[in-house]
Write a protein that holds these residues in place. Structure first.
Motif, short mmCIF file in Angstrom:
data_model
loop_
_atom_site.label_atom_id
_atom_site.label_comp_id
_atom_site.label_asym_id
_atom_site.label_seq_id
_atom_site.Cartn_x
_atom_site.Cartn_y
_atom_site.Cartn_z
N LEU A 1 0.81 -1.21 0.00
CA LEU A 1 0.00 0.00 0.00
C LEU A 1 0.85 1.27 0.00
N THR A 2 2.11 1.16 0.44
CA THR A 2 2.97 2.34 0.39
C THR A 2 3.29 2.72 -1.04
N GLN A 3 3.03 1.82 -1.98
CA GLN A 3 3.31 2.08 -3.39
C GLN A 3 2.05 2.38 -4.20
N ILE A 4 0.89 2.33 -3.54
CA ILE A 4 -0.37 2.44 -4.25
C ILE A 4 -1.11 3.69 -3.79
N GLY A 5 -1.54 4.52 -4.73
CA GLY A 5 -2.22 5.76 -4.37
C GLY A 5 -3.72 5.64 -4.44
N ASP A 6 -4.27 4.60 -3.84
CA ASP A 6 -5.73 4.47 -3.89
C ASP A 6 -6.33 4.80 -2.52
N VAL A 7 -7.65 4.63 -2.42
CA VAL A 7 -8.38 5.12 -1.26
C VAL A 7 -7.96 4.44 0.04
N ARG A 8 -7.38 3.24 -0.05
CA ARG A 8 -6.96 2.55 1.17
C ARG A 8 -5.89 3.32 1.92
N GLN A 9 -5.11 4.13 1.21
CA GLN A 9 -4.09 4.94 1.86
C GLN A 9 -4.69 5.92 2.86
N LEU A 10 -5.94 6.30 2.65
CA LEU A 10 -6.56 7.31 3.51
C LEU A 10 -6.92 6.75 4.88
N ASP A 11 -6.72 5.47 5.10
CA ASP A 11 -6.95 4.90 6.43
C ASP A 11 -6.01 5.50 7.48
N PHE A 12 -4.95 6.20 7.03
CA PHE A 12 -4.08 6.84 8.01
C PHE A 12 -4.86 7.86 8.84
N ILE A 13 -5.92 8.43 8.27
CA ILE A 13 -6.73 9.40 9.00
C ILE A 13 -7.50 8.71 10.12
N LEU B 1 0.05 15.26 1.49
CA LEU B 1 -0.29 16.39 0.61
C LEU B 1 0.91 16.77 -0.26
N GLY B 2 2.10 16.60 0.26
CA GLY B 2 3.30 16.94 -0.50
C GLY B 2 3.58 15.99 -1.65
N SER B 3 2.98 14.81 -1.64
CA SER B 3 3.15 13.87 -2.75
C SER B 3 1.78 13.47 -3.30
N ILE B 4 0.88 14.46 -3.36
CA ILE B 4 -0.50 14.18 -3.72
C ILE B 4 -0.66 13.72 -5.17
N GLU B 5 0.34 14.00 -5.99
CA GLU B 5 0.24 13.62 -7.41
C GLU B 5 0.24 12.10 -7.61
N ARG B 6 0.68 11.34 -6.60
CA ARG B 6 0.68 9.88 -6.76
C ARG B 6 -0.70 9.26 -6.54
N PHE B 7 -1.65 10.08 -6.05
CA PHE B 7 -3.01 9.58 -5.82
C PHE B 7 -3.86 9.74 -7.07
N GLU B 8 -4.82 8.86 -7.22
CA GLU B 8 -5.83 9.02 -8.27
C GLU B 8 -6.57 10.33 -8.00
N PRO B 9 -7.02 11.06 -9.05
CA PRO B 9 -7.62 12.39 -8.85
C PRO B 9 -8.75 12.42 -7.83
N ALA B 10 -9.65 11.45 -7.90
CA ALA B 10 -10.77 11.44 -6.94
C ALA B 10 -10.27 11.22 -5.52
N VAL B 11 -9.23 10.39 -5.36
CA VAL B 11 -8.67 10.12 -4.03
C VAL B 11 -7.94 11.35 -3.53
N ALA B 12 -7.26 12.08 -4.43
CA ALA B 12 -6.57 13.31 -4.04
C ALA B 12 -7.56 14.34 -3.49
N ARG B 13 -8.70 14.46 -4.14
CA ARG B 13 -9.73 15.39 -3.63
C ARG B 13 -10.22 14.94 -2.26
N GLN B 14 -10.40 13.64 -2.11
CA GLN B 14 -10.86 13.10 -0.84
C GLN B 14 -9.81 13.30 0.25
N LEU B 15 -8.54 13.16 -0.12
CA LEU B 15 -7.44 13.39 0.82
C LEU B 15 -7.49 14.82 1.36
#
Length: 325
Positions: A219-231, A266-280
């Motif tokens: 998951l450290t290599q994947i920019g999908d919604v699962r990454q947002l579980d850090f919140i 936020l500093g590496s937000i470009e690695r997330f899918e656009p919809a996930v970046a907005r959600q982040l």
């Protein structure tokens, strides 16, 4: 009697599982058990583990009927563990021969609740030693004393569950359990609770765990919604710390760390899918709004200009848009 239980979750790691299992064989002992938890893999991992249950001394194979994530898989292993001591390993990492025997000897000699160790990080062919950010070695201490200071890396920032060994009493009291369903940052609430609830710990300079970085399925290599579980993970850290008797002392560290992780993403937000970046952005703004505002202000004042500016902009957005949690 089982002396040591090793909990090892696996998920779609058929390329790496044979190395992991070979290293477990080089650590086997008559009174050790290896609990191999398959988290509903869709590749050849279950077949590899079924064979390992027959061939690896002390192996116990458990398979999830549906994927639950690393935290849930570890809890499954904890529930099945019978050992006087417990430790963890991830299904794509490996060990030096005899590492667990040395680790067990260390905690038995020190007589504490848990012991933390350094590790070797492996990225492709590169190797680097990563050390527990705690200066005193081989000395039993109160784990609460290793949480602070707020503005420096401390033991709670070294959140790897597999970098240590833990007495059975921590499992029996629930301290070792993870929050079910967390798919990333699952170690963060866990390490904070461990340091707040356990009575004694030590750090030893024992290298023997090899942590594989850069795995494509990680998951450290994947920019999908699962990454947002850090919140969710850090919400739990702040919530539980706020209820602690020493909340005034500990909350600045919890909030500052949470802010640093938000800024990092936020500093590496470009690695997330656009919809996930907005959600982040939206979820991070809401998270800032939930934090104790006086503690948050002090945390931002203590950070470097780049990170503080990024977070202050997000904080203003939370205020002006009324972002909901």
């Amino acid at each position: 009697m089982v002396k040591l239980s090793v909990v090892v979750p696996f998920y779609n790691v058929q390329t790496y599982a044979p190395d992991t299992l070979r290293s477990l064989r080089a650590n086997a002992r008559q009174d050790f058990e290896f609990i191999l938890v398959d988290d509903c893999s869709t590749d050849g991992t279950p077949e590899i583990l079924e064979r390992a249950e027959r061939e690896l001394p002390g192996a116990v194979f458990v398979r999830h009927e549906q994927n639950g994530g690393l935290a849930t898989a570890r809890n499954t292993g904890i529930d099945a563990a019978r050992g006087e001591y417990l430790t963890f390993l991830d299904g794509d990492d490996w060990l030096a021969p005899g590492h667990y025997e040395r680790l067990l000897a260390a905690i038995e000699d020190l007589g504490c609740d848990f012991v933390r160790t350094d590790h070797v990080q492996c990225t492709a062919r590169a190797r680097s030693v990563h050390r527990v950010p705690h200066g005193r070695r081989g000395v039993v201490m109160n784990p609460r004393e290793a949480i602070l200071p707020a503005d420096r890396s401390t033991s709670v920032d070294y959140a790897y569950a597999w970098a240590g060994i833990y007495h059975r009493r921590l499992a029996d009291s629930g301290v070792l359990r993870f929050k079910n369903g967390l798919r990333t940052a699952e170690d963060r609430p866990w390490i904070w609770r461990l340091h707040r609830k356990a009575e004694s710990f030590a750090v030893v300079g024992l290298l023997g765990t090899f942590y594989r970085r850069g795995v494509a399925s990680s998951l450290t290599q994947i920019g999908d919604v699962r990454q947002l579980d850090f919140i969710r993970a850090f919400d739990q850290v702040v919530e539980e710390t706020a209820q602690d008797a020493d909340a005034d002392l500990l909350l600045p560290k919890a909030v500052r760390t949470y802010c640093a992780i938000i800024s990092h993403h936020l500093g590496s937000i470009e690695r997330f899918e656009p919809a996930v970046a907005r959600q982040l952005r939206s979820m991070s703004a809401a998270a800032l709004k939930r934090m104790p505002q006086d503690v948050l202000t002090d945390a931002l004042d203590s950070m470097d200009v780049l990170r503080a500016s990024r977070l202050r902009r997000l904080r203003r957005r939370a205020v002006t848009t009324g972002v909901a949690a």
